[in-house]
Motif scaffolding. Sequence first.
Motif, short mmCIF file in Angstrom:
data_model
loop_
_atom_site.label_atom_id
_atom_site.label_comp_id
_atom_site.label_asym_id
_atom_site.label_seq_id
_atom_site.Cartn_x
_atom_site.Cartn_y
_atom_site.Cartn_z
N HIS A 1 66.24 34.07 42.67
CA HIS A 1 67.44 34.50 43.41
C HIS A 1 68.70 33.93 42.75
CE1 HIS A 1 64.53 35.71 46.45
NE2 HIS A 1 65.50 36.31 47.12
N ARG A 2 68.60 32.72 42.22
CA ARG A 2 69.75 32.13 41.52
C ARG A 2 70.06 32.95 40.26
NH1 ARG A 2 67.96 27.46 41.22
NH2 ARG A 2 69.04 26.59 43.04
N ASP A 3 69.03 33.38 39.55
CA ASP A 3 69.24 34.20 38.36
C ASP A 3 69.93 35.52 38.72
OD1 ASP A 3 67.97 32.27 36.84
OD2 ASP A 3 66.04 33.31 36.79
N LEU A 4 69.53 36.09 39.85
CA LEU A 4 70.16 37.33 40.30
C LEU A 4 71.63 37.09 40.65
CD1 LEU A 4 70.30 40.25 41.17
CD2 LEU A 4 69.18 39.62 43.32
N ILE B 1 76.92 35.48 48.88
CA ILE B 1 75.61 35.44 48.21
C ILE B 1 75.23 34.00 47.88
CG2 ILE B 1 74.33 36.16 46.15
CD1 ILE B 1 76.18 38.65 46.06
N GLU B 2 76.19 33.24 47.39
CA GLU B 2 75.91 31.85 47.02
C GLU B 2 75.59 31.00 48.24
OE1 GLU B 2 77.58 28.60 43.83
OE2 GLU B 2 79.05 29.85 44.88
N GLN C 1 59.84 27.40 44.94
CA GLN C 1 60.87 27.00 43.97
C GLN C 1 61.16 28.12 42.98
OE1 GLN C 1 59.60 23.31 42.21
NE2 GLN C 1 60.14 22.09 44.00
N ASP C 2 60.10 28.80 42.53
CA ASP C 2 60.30 29.91 41.60
C ASP C 2 61.12 31.02 42.25
OD1 ASP C 2 58.89 28.64 39.63
OD2 ASP C 2 57.04 29.78 39.91
N MET D 1 68.72 29.19 51.48
CA MET D 1 67.33 29.30 51.03
C MET D 1 66.85 28.00 50.42
SD MET D 1 67.13 33.05 49.17
CE MET D 1 65.41 32.77 48.71
N GLN D 2 67.68 27.44 49.56
CA GLN D 2 67.30 26.20 48.88
C GLN D 2 67.15 25.05 49.87
OE1 GLN D 2 69.99 25.05 45.75
NE2 GLN D 2 68.47 23.74 44.77
#
Length: 243
Positions: A200-203, A128-129, A194-195, A135-136
Amino acid sequence: MNKLTASVSESITRDLALRIIRGELAVGMPIAGENELAQQYEASRTSVRNALQVLGAKGMLLIQAKRRSIVTPREQWSFLDADVLSWLEDVGIESELVEQLMLTRLIFEPDVAAMAALNANGNDLAAIENALHAMQSGQQKGSAAQFEQGDLAFHTAVLKACHNPFLSSVGSALSAAMLLSFKHTLEEDLTLTQDAVQQHRDLFEAIRLKQVDQARQCMRHILLSAAHKHIWREIPEKYQHFF
């Protein structure tokens, strides 16, 4: 089937599919027989037969022994089939279908995220990471293709983290539809994503910390944010009780 026959058959399959989608071949009406189609396409009956069988398997034709094939209603088509989705997009996928796809994701994916938060192991978290980093990177480089690939890999990794074979099978079927969904909700200016990356990072963090309810809410927020920007200003009243 040799490569030449396969190539000819694929070309016939696609052309017939596009004619069906455009309505040139009407629902409920028998299409031309194998001999006539072979003449039209200047191909062998084997190539034509293969094409018809493919469209039959995808639910677009009803194949009948010793009778002409019949075009089936859209509700019988295999909408999670990658080829069917590709042909629909080639013709011009209608907004209602994109809306129904997003609704499907909203029904399915939040609970997938919750299950992933319960079951994810170290390998799952790494996958996932890694997808999040892709993505980033795509966002920073302005590469829509890399961003989409990372997005699909992220959602696929979340699904695999459930460790449920039935959900995995559903997810495999949904993968082509999800990619189509990404294409229709991706910002043209990737600096505006960016949002989405942060969401996705929060998830990812919710899954990593095994915060089940938070993971569910994060996934719902990701999907609703995309839907609000590109599909609905507000969720239609008839769907609101789902969310």
